[in-house]
Design an enzyme around this catalytic site. Sequence first.
Site, PDB file in Angstrom:
ATOM      1  N   CYS A   1      11.132   7.478  -2.206  1.00  0.00           N
ATOM      2  CA  CYS A   1       9.744   7.559  -2.649  1.00  0.00           C
ATOM      3  C   CYS A   1       8.968   6.282  -2.301  1.00  0.00           C
ATOM      4  O   CYS A   1       8.839   5.939  -1.120  1.00  0.00           O
ATOM      5  CB  CYS A   1       9.699   7.882  -4.143  1.00  0.00           C
ATOM      6  SG  CYS A   1       8.045   8.221  -4.758  1.00  0.00           S
TER       7      CYS A   1
ATOM      8  N   ASP B   1       8.923  19.657  -3.484  1.00  0.00           N
ATOM      9  CA  ASP B   1       8.507  18.396  -4.103  1.00  0.00           C
ATOM     10  C   ASP B   1       7.070  18.510  -4.614  1.00  0.00           C
ATOM     11  O   ASP B   1       6.152  18.771  -3.832  1.00  0.00           O
ATOM     12  CB  ASP B   1       8.612  17.276  -3.058  1.00  0.00           C
ATOM     13  CG  ASP B   1       8.560  15.898  -3.679  1.00  0.00           C
ATOM     14  OD1 ASP B   1       7.956  15.763  -4.753  1.00  0.00           O
ATOM     15  OD2 ASP B   1       9.120  14.960  -3.088  1.00  0.00           O
TER      16      ASP B   1
ATOM     17  N   HIS C   1      11.331  16.676  -6.236  1.00  0.00           N
ATOM     18  CA  HIS C   1      11.285  15.227  -6.011  1.00  0.00           C
ATOM     19  C   HIS C   1      12.498  14.514  -6.616  1.00  0.00           C
ATOM     20  O   HIS C   1      13.108  13.675  -5.961  1.00  0.00           O
ATOM     21  CB  HIS C   1      10.002  14.671  -6.637  1.00  0.00           C
ATOM     22  CG  HIS C   1       9.720  13.261  -6.249  1.00  0.00           C
ATOM     23  ND1 HIS C   1       9.275  12.911  -5.003  1.00  0.00           N
ATOM     24  CD2 HIS C   1       9.832  12.103  -6.945  1.00  0.00           C
ATOM     25  CE1 HIS C   1       9.113  11.608  -4.948  1.00  0.00           C
ATOM     26  NE2 HIS C   1       9.440  11.090  -6.125  1.00  0.00           N
TER      27      HIS C   1
END
Lengths: 374, 181
Positions: free
Chosen positions: A147, A303, A332
């Site tokens: 991320c 996600d 995610h």
Amino acid sequence: MPSLFNHLPQYWMDGAIRYFEGLRNGLNEPFPFKEDVPPTTPYEVIYEEGKVRLRYYQATATSRSTPLLLVYALIKRPYILDLLPGKSVVQNLLNQGIDVYLTDWIPPTRADSWRGFDAYVNGDVANAVRAVQLHAGVEQVSLLGYCFGGMLTTMYTALHPETVENLITLTLPLDMSVREVPLFGLLDKLRPETLEQITATYGNCPAWFMKAAFTAMSPVHHAVDKYMGLHRNQDKEGYAEMFTRFERWMNSDVPLAGRIFREVTQDIFQQNLLMQNRLHIGTKVADLQRITCPVLNVVGEYDDVVHPKSSLPLVTLVGSSDAHNLLFPTGHVGAVVSAAAHKKLWPQVGQWLREHSTQISEPQTSWSSDTYAH
Amino acid sequence: MAEQAQHNVADLMTMYTATFLELPLAGTKWAWGVGKEQEATEAAWKSYDAWVRLASASTDGLYRNSLFGDIVARTLDMGLRWQRLGNAWAGAFFGGLWPVVGLPTAAAVQALQEGVQSLSTRLAAQDAQLQALHREVRPLTAGVPSQRKRRASRTRPGTPLQALPAKLNGHQPNTFSTPAA
């Protein structure tokens, strides 16, 4: 059904306790590390400087790969990557014979509000890479960024390509012109003066602000649905323990240094400069064309935090001829904790790493932390 | 957008039929002993799931609304200004008061905290080095007889030396292991 009405008040109350305990942690300076859940995998801290503490996890199988530096996001604590036995990315990679190093970011205090991309990328990530090079006795390392950490590793590789053998990005927020995540539309409304107000009032972007943003992404889920999910799955083995640990992680928000908060909001979310090769970090521009090492871009198909459309363009923008997207049907966080990811995704990532590794070395026994730039 | 609207209509219909038709019917059958509890439970969950999808779609729609975004941004901006005003006011009126009554300011406490944190980190590192040196030296000195008379202890007799605590101010030792099962 009647048991639902017995359980729900208790679930809500427990959730509220976790929420406020998380909020209290986020207000403390310095952040209380003792609140972290106990580690699943043993590790050793081999380096600490600036705002990074580097953990070393030794491979359980014979090392068959270039050591991997896992760069976690600056948001929340990193134990989501080592949550439970069988649901630990770290453990999965160790079992595949990959030595893992993990950045445990030290949450910034008010005195660190000056820290921006330059301090984190050219300072802390660069020093962490140097620490791995010395500790493992290798010239290049493999990088894996999750991320926000993916953003940091992408920037680092663009600025220091000579030290990176392989780059793996996991749920990378890159193309921020994608507005599929509805909450991101609100970020466009934040004026520079408002950002200045936040950092002028708190020094950094406070943890409660980050927590509010994450909660606002799916308020129905956080208010009701996750507790209903717990009730519906209470008989599944291990679900309750997983839920508790996951919730502790969800409430482990930390502040974001003032400058990097402004840079992320303005330069990345609002102006999309990294994607356009126009982002200045220190004295250089982070040019994605300079990334010539093999790249594996892991994208979560479902996600809802970083939309797949935001991650997928990376392989077309880097200068590498060996760049691939790995689209996996997960969300995610599911990409790091779901059973399917541990069964199918991470073995693929490990195999890719082993296939692209050229340097295998025994870890050095003597090592000094004095070698680093301060 | 049209696709989303279709989904919303479908969810609304599902919620309506499950709540007002399927659930009462299944409940009645269960009450009369001709149906199972599971049927009523399934109808309730079906209605609930449709409601969750609708509620999530509504909040997403709200976030996409430009006016809502403007209101949130302005409220945040104004809230922060009021907070700064409050901080500045409290600082101006009470800032000079703390030293008078002998209390440290928040900044002084924070600076002290950071100093202690830095010291404890260094101490932990030094301690680890010292332990490693001890381990190296012990085998070398094991066979060597003592040449000097033992000096008298400078501490008072009967007062044991306190070992430095392994944990200071929330800091953890350098090596971590899995907790015992």
